[in-house]
Design a protein around this motif. Structure first.
Motif, short mmCIF file in Angstrom:
data_model
loop_
_atom_site.label_atom_id
_atom_site.label_comp_id
_atom_site.label_asym_id
_atom_site.label_seq_id
_atom_site.Cartn_x
_atom_site.Cartn_y
_atom_site.Cartn_z
N ARG A 122 -44.10 94.23 -18.96
CA ARG A 122 -44.73 93.79 -17.54
C ARG A 122 -44.72 92.32 -17.61
O ARG A 122 -44.73 91.72 -18.69
N GLU A 160 -37.58 95.95 -13.84
CA GLU A 160 -37.06 95.55 -12.50
C GLU A 160 -36.56 94.26 -12.66
O GLU A 160 -37.47 93.32 -12.37
N ARG A 223 -49.97 100.77 -11.11
CA ARG A 223 -48.69 100.06 -10.83
C ARG A 223 -49.01 99.03 -9.69
O ARG A 223 -48.71 99.47 -8.43
FE1 SF4 Z 1 -42.22 98.28 -17.21
FE2 SF4 Z 1 -40.63 99.49 -15.65
FE3 SF4 Z 1 -43.12 98.85 -14.69
FE4 SF4 Z 1 -41.47 96.94 -15.36
S1 SF4 Z 1 -41.42 98.42 -13.57
S2 SF4 Z 1 -43.41 97.00 -16.00
S3 SF4 Z 1 -40.10 97.99 -16.86
S4 SF4 Z 1 -42.53 100.42 -16.32
#
Ligand code: SF4
Ligand code: SAH
Length: 392
Positions: A122, A160, A223
């Motif tokens: 993150r 990402e 999220r």
């Molecule tokens: Fe982790 Fe994937 Fe969330 Fe990024 S999008 S913080 S890599 S789980």
């Protein structure tokens, strides 16, 4: 080393029918013109390579004997039906046979624009040293795994990370496909439909994207800034585009109920996935979930068994996080509870420890050749053929 068995093309229609020792599988020939009698390698239902007859016949000679031997071992191990795990393993053997996919996973960047509360990548984790592989490094690492170790299906994964625009990602996919045609599976998070369309045109054919939880409230909590509907809509769009989908969820989110997990299994199936991918949430010390408990392995094994019982013909991955729970025995126990696929980390060694999603990650302890060896030994000891026989 070879993870796929060459098959003989039998019939050409919309699909090609490939024969493996009498077992018929369907595959699509997007990348090659094939005729009846050709030998091919298929992965995830796509013909990725034509094989010269002499090479194929030699490989089949070796495989034939081993294939029969492995099948016998599997049938013996899958006979008992005294508990949930054994029932699931019996169903796996009866409905899905003994083939087990072995995919490589290449983690090419640990930068991430997101803030998932469970994840060590993150963006609010300043403790993490970040890395990005160049397009050339990605192509080199994937082609070396394919050429030197025989990988035929590989996941390209990252946070990402919008540093990789469509052009860079397309160059990586094209570069790999030009040298070593493979089933390339993108795991790069939520990028535009247009980006995924370009990647498909470049030759990528798979997407690994978990929806993480079917519980909307939990999704939005863990999220931040993301919406479950957006993720599901994207997965559905990519499926329509022709990608094969690998998806699933995390087990152990605070507040997640048993009922949520059953819904997670059902939602994964309803997405028309090629493979289920779920595993434990392993708390990371530098994330807000640092003091949460680690889910017991039995909870993951139960979920694998439930999935197998609900959907006997499915492919179920033993994820690295599951292996991490009990490094010496979790993979074996999962394979005996209904699972039938594994992943091997092919990230260059200097980057592996930096792809720190969660602590203690399995699969980076030994050099790649030794890790492959252990996986093949494990599969053989359980009577599993390390292969991908394409679509059922
Ligand atoms: Fe982790 Fe994937 Fe969330 Fe990024 S999008 S913080 S890599 S789980
Ligand atoms: N950024 C992409 C792909 C990389 S993350 C994406 O999010 O889709 C890959 C997977 O790692 C995620 O789907 C998530 O389920 C898993 N993950 C992240 N943090 C984890 C943790 N602490 N324990 C176990 N799995 C974790």
């Amino acid at each position: 080393m070879c993870y796929a068995i060459p098959g003989k093309v039998e019939l050409r229609d919309k699909y090609v029918v490939v024969d493996y020792f009498g077992q018929k599988k369907r595959a699509r020939s997007d990348f090659h013109e094939v005729s009846v009698g050709d030998y091919v390698y298929a992965q995830g239902g796509f013909i990725i390579n034509k094989v010269p007859p002499a090479e194929a016949e030699a490989a089949l000679e070796t495989w034939k004997e081993m294939f029969d031997e492995l099948q016998k071992i599997d049938l013996r191990l899958a006979e008992k039906k005294d508990n949930l795990y054994q029932i699931a393993n019996n169903l796996r053997s009866r409905y899905s046979g003994n083939s087990s996919c072995v995919h490589g996973i290449l983690e090419f960047s640990n930068y991430c624009d997101n803030s998932c509360l469970y994840c060590g990548l993150r963006k609010e984790n300043p403790a993490l040293e970040r890395y990005r592989m160049s397009v050339e490094e990605i192509v080199e690492a994937a082609c070396s795994a394919a050429k030197n170790f025989g990988f035929k299906a590989m996941v390209l994964q990252s946070g990402e990370d919008r540093y990789y625009d469509a052009e860079k990602l397309v160059s990586a996919v094209k570069g790999i496909m030009a040298q070593t045609p493979s089933l390339l599976i993108m795991s790069i998070g939520e990028r535009s439909v247009e980006t995924y369309r370009k990647l498909y045109a470049a030759g990528a054919r798979g997407v690994l994207m978990r929806f993480e939880t079917s519980n909307r409230a939990l999704y939005e909590k863990f999220r931040p800034g993301c919406r479950l509907e957006d993720r599901l809509r994207l997965i559905q769009e990519l499926k329509k585009m022709g990608y094969i989908i690998i998806s699933g969820f995390l087990i152990g989110l605070p507040g997640q109920s048993e009922k949520d997990i059953i819904k997670d299994i059902e939602l994964t199936n309803s997405l028309g996935v090629e493979m289920f991918s779920f595993g434990p949430l392993i708390p990371h010390e530098s994330t807000p979930l640092n003091s949460e408990p680690v889910p017991p392995l039995e909870k993951i094994l139960n979920t694998i068994a439930q999935t197998r019982i609900l959907y006997p013909e499915s492919r179920i991955l033993v994820t690295t996080a599951t292996e991490t729970l009990e490094k010496n025995s979790a993979a074996q126990r999962a394979l005996l509870s209904g699972a039938n696929s594994l992943m091997i980390n092919i990230t260059p060694e200097k980057y592996q420890s930096l792809y720190y999603l969660y602590p203690g990650r399995a699969g980076s302890e030994k050099p790649l050749a030794e890790r492959i060896d252990s996986v093949i030994k494990l599969l053989k000891s359980l009577g599993r053929a390390p292969s991908d026989l394409g679509l059922a």
